[in-house]
Design an enzyme around this catalytic site. Structure first.
Site, PDB file in Angstrom:
ATOM      1  CE  LYS A 221      -4.427  -1.781   1.410  1.00 63.26           C
ATOM      2  NZ  LYS A 221      -5.525  -1.801   2.376  1.00 63.26           N
ATOM      3  NE  ARG A 255      -8.031  -8.564   0.544  1.00 65.75           N
ATOM      4  CZ  ARG A 255      -7.745  -7.691  -0.427  1.00 65.75           C
ATOM      5  NH1 ARG A 255      -6.837  -6.741  -0.226  1.00 65.75           N
ATOM      6  NH2 ARG A 255      -8.377  -7.751  -1.595  1.00 65.75           N
TER       7      ARG A 255
END
Length: 273
Positions: A221, A255
């Site tokens: 991210k 995840r």
């Protein structure tokens, strides 16, 4: 701490890995990578072989400013992939990343076993009722607004307290409808600034007050590559660092795009206990 997937109890007291399979053309990291059956099958096989417990299929990109797609298009992307994977690997535990109850319903009917909802039911008033009817585990994520508006909705009185208040309301509503297996995801990168993402990770263990399994979605991210002044393609090492911190602070599910490295994080951090 267990969840029931198709009658199989999954023990989350030992952290598990959820491998990401985006079947969208515009996801922030791997969009458009999986365009044909062979690349999809090969990627799923690799993730399973590397130790993924769950495969999370997404047909709607939730990156900031992503284009909207219709429910019909999302279904056309997701349902054939569920069937393809289960035909090749019948025991695969498939999670579907959707905020639409219609997609959730058809995905479970096609063989998926879990719903991963970025909106915790806020973007579809029928989602919680649908999940309750389907009797499947439900991942509820914290977000404000929607993918188009979330980056402008980063004002909080107290970040962690506000997130916990959000979850307390969502959990109560889900429980009232009879949803048994709940997992919470604080939503790194969703309606949060760079600094807020790091504050959230620093205080991640406070979310354990919910007494529910915690999912950490940090993989590649922008909080990683913007901090390091690099790119998503160079964010694996940073992802590993933050996944390690999340595990030490109580994450039950990672995840990730990179399963092998996440499994190594789990194996090594487990040696500390």
């Amino acid at each position: 701490m267990t969840i029931n997937c198709k009658g199989k109890l999954i023990d989350l007291s030992t952290p598990k890995v959820m491998g990401i399979l985006n079947v969208t053309p515009d996801s922030f990291y791997d969009g458009g990578n999986y365009k044909n059956t062979s690349t999809i099958v090969n990627q799923v096989k690799a993730m399973i072989d590397q130790g993924a417990t769950f495969i999370d299929i997404g047909g709607y990109s939730s990156r900031p400013d992503a284009d909207d797609v219709s429910a019909e298009e999302e279904l056309n992307r997701v349902i054939p992939i569920i069937k393809l994977i289960l035909n090749e690997f019948p025991d695969t535990l498939i999670s579907v990343d959707t905020f639409r109850s219609q997609v959730a319903q058809q995905a479970i009917e096609a063989g998926a076993c879990m719903i991963n909802d970025i909106s915790a039911g806020h973007l579809d008033e029928n989602m919680l009722k649908t999940v309750a009817h389907l009797k499947v585990p439900y991942i509820m994520m914290h977000m404000k607004g929607n993918p188009k508006t979330m980056k402008n909705l980063t004002n909080y009185d107290n970040l962690v307290k506000d997130i916990l208040f959000y979850f307390s309301e969502r959990i109560a509503k889900a429980r009232a409808l009879g949803i048994i297996d709940l997992i919470i995801d604080p939503g790194f990168g969703f309606a949060k600034t760079l600094e807020q993402n790091f504050e959230l990770l620093n205080k991640f263990e406070l979310l354990k007050i919910t007494d529910l399994p915690l999912l950490a979605g940090l993989s590649r991210k922008s909080m990683i590559y913007k901090t390091l002044n690099s790119a998503q393609e160079e964010a694996l090492n940073g992802t590993t660092v933050l996944n390690t911190i999340a595990l030490q602070k109580g994450a039950n599910i990672l995840r990730v795009h990179d399963v092998k490295e996440a499994m190594e994080c789990i194996q090594l951090t487990q040696k500390l206990h």
